[in-house]
Design a protein around this motif. Structure first.
Motif, PDB file in Angstrom:
ATOM      1  N   ARG A 252       9.683 -17.144   6.110  1.00 22.44           N
ATOM      2  CA  ARG A 252       9.378 -15.708   6.204  1.00 22.44           C
ATOM      3  C   ARG A 252      10.643 -14.875   6.350  1.00 22.44           C
ATOM      4  O   ARG A 252      10.761 -13.806   5.757  1.00 22.44           O
TER       5      ARG A 252
ATOM      6  N   ALA B 166      -0.711  -1.859   8.743  1.00 17.74           N
ATOM      7  CA  ALA B 166      -1.329  -2.614   7.654  1.00 17.74           C
ATOM      8  C   ALA B 166      -2.157  -3.749   8.253  1.00 17.74           C
ATOM      9  O   ALA B 166      -1.937  -4.155   9.395  1.00 17.74           O
TER      10      ALA B 166
ATOM     11  N   TYR C 108       6.575  -7.591   5.607  1.00 16.24           N
ATOM     12  CA  TYR C 108       5.265  -8.140   5.990  1.00 16.24           C
ATOM     13  C   TYR C 108       4.466  -7.100   6.770  1.00 16.24           C
ATOM     14  O   TYR C 108       3.271  -6.935   6.545  1.00 16.24           O
ATOM     15  N   SER C 109       5.177  -6.376   7.664  1.00 16.45           N
ATOM     16  CA  SER C 109       4.486  -5.301   8.400  1.00 16.45           C
ATOM     17  C   SER C 109       4.024  -4.219   7.448  1.00 16.45           C
ATOM     18  O   SER C 109       3.022  -3.548   7.696  1.00 16.45           O
ATOM     19  N   ALA C 110       4.767  -4.040   6.339  1.00 20.47           N
ATOM     20  CA  ALA C 110       4.384  -3.017   5.368  1.00 20.47           C
ATOM     21  C   ALA C 110       3.219  -3.476   4.493  1.00 20.47           C
ATOM     22  O   ALA C 110       2.713  -2.717   3.674  1.00 20.47           O
ATOM     23  N   GLY C 111       2.790  -4.745   4.684  1.00 18.81           N
ATOM     24  CA  GLY C 111       1.597  -5.203   3.970  1.00 18.81           C
ATOM     25  C   GLY C 111       1.841  -6.277   2.921  1.00 18.81           C
ATOM     26  O   GLY C 111       0.949  -6.579   2.122  1.00 18.81           O
ATOM     27  N   LEU C 112       3.023  -6.878   2.913  1.00 17.71           N
ATOM     28  CA  LEU C 112       3.302  -7.944   1.943  1.00 17.71           C
ATOM     29  C   LEU C 112       2.482  -9.184   2.314  1.00 17.71           C
ATOM     30  O   LEU C 112       2.645  -9.733   3.389  1.00 17.71           O
TER      31      LEU C 112
ATOM     32  N   SER D  72      -2.107  -6.825   7.866  1.00 17.16           N
ATOM     33  CA  SER D  72      -1.374  -8.041   8.244  1.00 17.16           C
ATOM     34  C   SER D  72      -0.382  -7.796   9.387  1.00 17.16           C
ATOM     35  O   SER D  72       0.242  -8.730   9.874  1.00 17.16           O
ATOM     36  N   ASP D  73      -0.243  -6.544   9.813  1.00 15.25           N
ATOM     37  CA  ASP D  73       0.671  -6.211  10.912  1.00 15.25           C
ATOM     38  C   ASP D  73      -0.108  -6.345  12.219  1.00 15.25           C
ATOM     39  O   ASP D  73      -0.672  -5.380  12.737  1.00 15.25           O
TER      40      ASP D  73
ATOM     41  N   PRO E 166       0.812  -1.218   0.000  1.00 12.22           N
ATOM     42  CA  PRO E 166       0.000   0.000   0.000  1.00 12.22           C
ATOM     43  C   PRO E 166       0.853   1.279   0.000  1.00 12.22           C
ATOM     44  O   PRO E 166       0.339   2.359  -0.254  1.00 12.22           O
TER      45      PRO E 166
ATOM     46  N   ALA F 140       2.115 -12.682  13.407  1.00 13.61           N
ATOM     47  CA  ALA F 140       2.522 -13.486  12.246  1.00 13.61           C
ATOM     48  C   ALA F 140       3.438 -14.624  12.679  1.00 13.61           C
ATOM     49  O   ALA F 140       3.318 -15.757  12.204  1.00 13.61           O
TER      50      ALA F 140
END
Lengths: 83, 393
Positions: A60, B176, A29-33, B178-179, A16, B228
């Protein structure tokens, strides 16, 4: 290498935020991957660098940041050079 | 590869068997009324089964997934709803046991769970997200050391009866989807406003109603690790293995009933092979396939559990997802086959061979994290992950 990776993250990451806003060590991943996008990114990386990720590196951590991806690729490319 | 999987010790199994006797006695009433299996859960507490997964140093018994899965199966043979409550409690507890030891609050809470036999609930499902537990809409806010969360939780299993709820959310309002983080809220720290009533085909006693959750607690109750990592390293394996234990229990009881039916027929007509005997042999093979699948899954977990990289690998994820798909798909034909053997006595309620409850409970398996979603995730991973083609792994 990081610039090529950034290009592929832009193309496949579906993030995003703009990729140039993301630091080399920031968690993707935190950035939305998403997991789907991460697999698309892996396929893109395999194609661009002409490598196949071994299963031991398919986790991961290996793809968690631009730096982590570069380290993962370097590990494979170094091994290939030795062989 | 070492093929051994630790077998539950006799003492633990005897305790579970006592709980199962009580659960079996009330199973039909729990199912008919769609009520919480209070008697069975009280028996679990009396036998101190809710804390067994916790380390001895924190007041527990160091029970591993194999032992707990065996207990899930023992309980599942008596009352699937009771067994599922037990399984879901231990799935949440696995997050605490495996990811809570770095935090003083979570370590102290673990001891409380063991001492006071607290029942842990889960709130991962959310309106607008559905069962995709790796995404959240709601976000936790933290101010002056206090966290606050509101969540439209469309399913909280036994929400009204849990002593604490482990709930997922985005890590902050800017994060996000997923965060995510997971937070422990104690019963006195939240309110639940019922939004959906759990009136279902099967698994009726889990009372998985929907609620609007509102909670406020000290921020130290947020797990220090991202959700996660918790999901990948403990929840995935715990869910699929312990659920599979419950499903094996449902299937095994259906097979037992079918066998009892065939044996009764054989005694009535000595010298003649009863009509269902051949099907019973087939059924025994089907149960063996299901059991082998669960045991292989438990073995894969035992092999990987001490290696965080292995637990987080695609290969492990594909293996655990495969266990879930296989066991959830196997139980329906097993119960169906058992019903073909028992005939009208299996179809009718209230006979020693009744299988209606088993069949209805079994139907939940393919939907608890939809198999379609799991297959879709697996198909994505298989674009890069190369399958292990060895026999023993």
């Amino acid at each position: 290498m990081n610039e090529t990776i950034r290009g592929l993250v832009t193309k496949f990451g579906g993030l995003p935020v703009a990729v140039d806003q993301i630091a080399d060590d920031a968690d993707l991943y935190s950035a939305g991957l998403s997991s789907f996008a991460s697999v698309q990114l892996m396929l893109g990386l395999e194609d661009a660098f002409d490598v196949e990720f071994p299963d031991t590196l398919l986790n991961r951590k290996s793809f968690s940041s631009i730096n982590a991806i570069a380290a993962t690729l370097t590990q494979i490319l170094d091994k290939r050079d030795v062989a | 590869m070492n093929m051994s999987v630790s077998i539950a010790d006799a003492g633990l199994m005897a305790r579970a068997a006592r709980v199962a006797t009580i659960a079996a006695k009330h199973a039909d009433a729990v199912d008919a009324a769609g009520r919480f299996p209070r008697e069975a859960v009280d028996a679990m507490i009396a036998e101190r089964l809710l804390g067994i997964q916790i380390a001895r140093s924190h007041g527990g018994e160091d029970a591993d997934f194999s032992k707990i899965a065996e207990l899930c199966s023992i309980l599942g043979q008596a009352c699937a709803a009771s067994a599922m409550v037990f399984a879901m409690h231990h799935i949440k507890l696995s997050s605490l046991v495996q990811h809570g030891s770095e935090s003083a609050w979570h370590t102290a809470f673990m001891r409380r769970v063991a001492d006071e036999q607290l029942l842990l609930g889960s709130a991962t499902t959310e309106g607008g997200i559905g069962g995709n537990l790796r995404n959240s809409i709601c976000a936790i806010t933290v101010k002056d050391g206090v966290c606050h969360l509101e969540k439209d939780a469309t399913v909280i299993s036994y929400g009204d009866y849990a002593d604490a709820i482990l709930i997922t959310s985005r890590s902050n309002p800017e994060a996000a989807s997923s965060d995510q983080v997971m937070t422990v809220f104690l019963k006195e720290q939240y309110t639940l406003e019922k939004t959906h009533v759990w009136d279902t085909l099967g698994m009726r006693g889990t009372c998985s109603d929907g609620f609007l959750f509102k909670g406020t607690a000290p921020a130290e109750q947020i797990f220090p690790k991202p959700f996660a990592e918790i999901a990948a390293q403990s929840m995935l394996a715990a869910s699929h293995l312990l659920w599979s234990g419950v499903w094996h229990g449902i299937a095994a009881d259906a097979v037992s009933r079918a066998q009892a039916f065939v044996r009764a027929a054989a005694r009535k007509s000595p010298g003649a092979m009863p009509p269902g005997a051949l099907r019973l042999a087939e059924l025994s093979n089907m149960l063996q396939t299901l059991r082998s699948n669960v045991v292989a899954g438990l073995k894969a977990y035992e092999d990987a559990k001490d290696d965080p990289d292995k637990l987080a690998s695609m290969g492990f994820s594909v293996a655990m997802n495969g266990v879930k798909i296989c066991s959830s798909e196997m139980i329906l034909p097993i119960v169906n086959h058992a019903m073909l053997i028992c005939g009208i006595m299996g179809y009718k309620n209230g006979t020693p061979f009744s299988l209606g409850r088993h069949l209805r409970d079994a139907h939940s398996a393919q939907l608890m994290i939809s198999n379609d979603r799991i297959l879709s995730n697996m198909s994505t991973m298989l674009l890069v992950h190369k399958l292990d083609t060895s026999l023993l792994g």
